[in-house]
Write a protein that holds these residues in place. Structure first.
Motif, PDB file in Angstrom:
ATOM      1  N   VAL A  49      22.426  35.398 -30.400  1.00 38.05           N
ATOM      2  CA  VAL A  49      22.104  34.984 -31.762  1.00 38.05           C
ATOM      3  C   VAL A  49      21.413  33.624 -31.723  1.00 38.05           C
ATOM      4  O   VAL A  49      21.935  32.679 -31.147  1.00 38.05           O
ATOM      5  CB  VAL A  49      23.383  34.915 -32.621  1.00 38.05           C
ATOM      6  N   ASP A  50      20.236  33.544 -32.367  1.00 34.88           N
ATOM      7  CA  ASP A  50      19.501  32.282 -32.453  1.00 34.88           C
ATOM      8  C   ASP A  50      19.987  31.466 -33.646  1.00 34.88           C
ATOM      9  O   ASP A  50      20.220  30.273 -33.523  1.00 34.88           O
ATOM     10  CB  ASP A  50      17.995  32.544 -32.575  1.00 34.88           C
ATOM     11  N   HIS A  51      20.109  32.097 -34.806  1.00 40.26           N
ATOM     12  CA  HIS A  51      20.604  31.427 -36.005  1.00 40.26           C
ATOM     13  C   HIS A  51      21.140  32.473 -36.984  1.00 40.26           C
ATOM     14  O   HIS A  51      20.962  33.670 -36.769  1.00 40.26           O
ATOM     15  CB  HIS A  51      19.515  30.554 -36.650  1.00 40.26           C
ATOM     16  N   VAL A  52      21.818  32.005 -38.033  1.00 40.23           N
ATOM     17  CA  VAL A  52      22.500  32.892 -38.974  1.00 40.23           C
ATOM     18  C   VAL A  52      22.055  32.558 -40.391  1.00 40.23           C
ATOM     19  O   VAL A  52      21.920  31.391 -40.743  1.00 40.23           O
ATOM     20  CB  VAL A  52      24.034  32.730 -38.861  1.00 40.23           C
ATOM     21  N   SER A  53      21.828  33.603 -41.201  1.00 35.81           N
ATOM     22  CA  SER A  53      21.549  33.431 -42.633  1.00 35.81           C
ATOM     23  C   SER A  53      22.659  34.130 -43.405  1.00 35.81           C
ATOM     24  O   SER A  53      23.127  35.196 -43.011  1.00 35.81           O
ATOM     25  CB  SER A  53      20.212  34.073 -43.019  1.00 35.81           C
ATOM     26  N   LEU A  54      23.062  33.525 -44.518  1.00 30.24           N
ATOM     27  CA  LEU A  54      24.091  34.094 -45.360  1.00 30.24           C
ATOM     28  C   LEU A  54      23.617  33.962 -46.792  1.00 30.24           C
ATOM     29  O   LEU A  54      23.318  32.861 -47.240  1.00 30.24           O
ATOM     30  CB  LEU A  54      25.403  33.327 -45.164  1.00 30.24           C
ATOM     31  N   TYR A  55      23.493  35.103 -47.508  1.00 26.35           N
ATOM     32  CA  TYR A  55      23.031  35.030 -48.891  1.00 26.35           C
ATOM     33  C   TYR A  55      23.576  36.187 -49.719  1.00 26.35           C
ATOM     34  O   TYR A  55      23.930  37.234 -49.201  1.00 26.35           O
ATOM     35  CB  TYR A  55      21.502  34.969 -48.975  1.00 26.35           C
ATOM     36  N   TRP A  72      20.310  36.445 -36.645  1.00 20.77           N
ATOM     37  CA  TRP A  72      18.928  36.540 -36.164  1.00 20.77           C
ATOM     38  C   TRP A  72      18.896  36.439 -34.648  1.00 20.77           C
ATOM     39  O   TRP A  72      19.455  35.505 -34.074  1.00 20.77           O
ATOM     40  CB  TRP A  72      18.075  35.440 -36.784  1.00 20.77           C
ATOM     41  N   HIS A  73      18.212  37.394 -34.019  1.00 22.04           N
ATOM     42  CA  HIS A  73      18.052  37.402 -32.567  1.00 22.04           C
ATOM     43  C   HIS A  73      16.720  36.766 -32.167  1.00 22.04           C
ATOM     44  O   HIS A  73      16.390  36.733 -30.987  1.00 22.04           O
ATOM     45  CB  HIS A  73      18.125  38.838 -32.030  1.00 22.04           C
ATOM     46  N   VAL A  74      15.967  36.298 -33.145  1.00 22.90           N
ATOM     47  CA  VAL A  74      14.670  35.651 -32.908  1.00 22.90           C
ATOM     48  C   VAL A  74      14.705  34.269 -33.573  1.00 22.90           C
ATOM     49  O   VAL A  74      15.574  33.985 -34.394  1.00 22.90           O
ATOM     50  CB  VAL A  74      13.502  36.488 -33.487  1.00 22.90           C
ATOM     51  N   THR A  75      13.753  33.434 -33.222  1.00 21.80           N
ATOM     52  CA  THR A  75      13.695  32.092 -33.795  1.00 21.80           C
ATOM     53  C   THR A  75      13.231  32.161 -35.249  1.00 21.80           C
ATOM     54  O   THR A  75      12.706  33.176 -35.698  1.00 21.80           O
ATOM     55  CB  THR A  75      12.726  31.202 -33.010  1.00 21.80           C
TER      56      THR A  75
END
Length: 187
Positions: A151-157, A175-178
Motif C-alpha cells: 500500500v502506497d497511501h490510503v483514501s477514506l471518504y 492505493w497500490h500506486v503513487t
C-alpha cells in the motif's frame, strides 16, 4: 459525540485493514503460483580457487538472444480466475468509473469487499472496502480478505450509495500506486 465515535471506528478499521509501513520484504501475490525453484546452493570458492580463476565470463550477444524473459501475469485475468466479477456485469454500474477505474468484486463478499480496481491496461491500482454506516453505528466487527499488494497511501471518504452498495457507506481505498499514478484511473 457521534461523529467522534464514527471517526474512531473508521480509524480502528483502517488500522486493522491496512499496514501502511514501508515493506521490509516483498509481499506474496494474492493468487497462488507455482513454487519457484532456486538453483542448488554451491559452496563459495576457497582462496586457492579464487587465485586460479580467470576473469568472469561475459555472455555473448548470441547467447543473450535465447534468454526468456516472462512478463508478469495479467492481474485482472488472475482475479477473474479467483472468482472476481466485473461490477458492471453484476449491477447497473459504468464499465470504467472515473477515480477508481474498472472494478471487480467477488459477489459473495458484498457489501464490504474487497473490490479490486484496475486501470485500462489491467494493472491493479487499488483495493477498496465499502463499509456501511449502519455497521459502524452498530459497532459491528468487520473482517475481509487482505490487500492484494503493498500500500502506497490510503483514501477514506463518504459515499451516499450507488448500484451494488445502495446504503450510505465509507470507501476505504488502499492505493497500490503513487498519488501521481492515480491519474491512470482519473478519466
Amino acid at each position: 459525540m457521534r461523529k467522534a465515535v464514527v471517526t474512531a471506528a473508521l480509524v480502528a478499521l483502517l488500522a486493522l485493514i491496512a499496514d501502511v509501513r514501508r515493506p521490509a520484504a516483498q509481499f506474496a501475490p494474492f493468487w497462488p503460483q507455482a513454487p519457484q525453484l532456486l538453483p542448488p546452493a554451491t559452496a563459495p570458492p576457497t582462496d586457492e580457487v579464487k587465485q586460479t580463476r580467470a576473469a568472469p565470463h561475459r555472455k555473448s550477444k548470441a547467447h543473450r538472444k535465447h534468454e526468456v524473459v516472462r512478463p508478469p501475469p495479467n492481474q485482472r485475468e488472475v482475479a477473474e480466475k479467483n472468482g472476481y466479477k466485473r461490477v458492471s456485469d453484476l449491477v447497473n454500474f459504468p464499465r470504467f468509473f472515473p477515480g477508481l477505474g474498472i472494478i471487480f468484486v467477488k459477489p459473495d463478499t458484498l457489501p464490504l469487499g474487497p473490490f479490486l480496481s484496475f486501470d485500462r491496461r489491467d494493472r491493479l491500482v487499488a483495493t477498496v472496502y465499502m463499509v456501511p454506516n449502519k455497521d459502524i453505528d452498530d459497532h459491528k466487527t468487520l473482517e475481509a480478505a487482505g490487500s492484494a499488494g503493498p500500500v502506497d497511501h490510503v483514501s477514506l471518504y463518504f459515499n451516499p450509495g450507488h448500484p451494488g452498495v445502495d446504503m450510505p457507506h465509507y470507501h476505504v481505498v488502499l492505493w497500490h500506486v503513487t498519488k501521481k499514478q492515480e491519474a491512470r484511473v482519473a478519466k
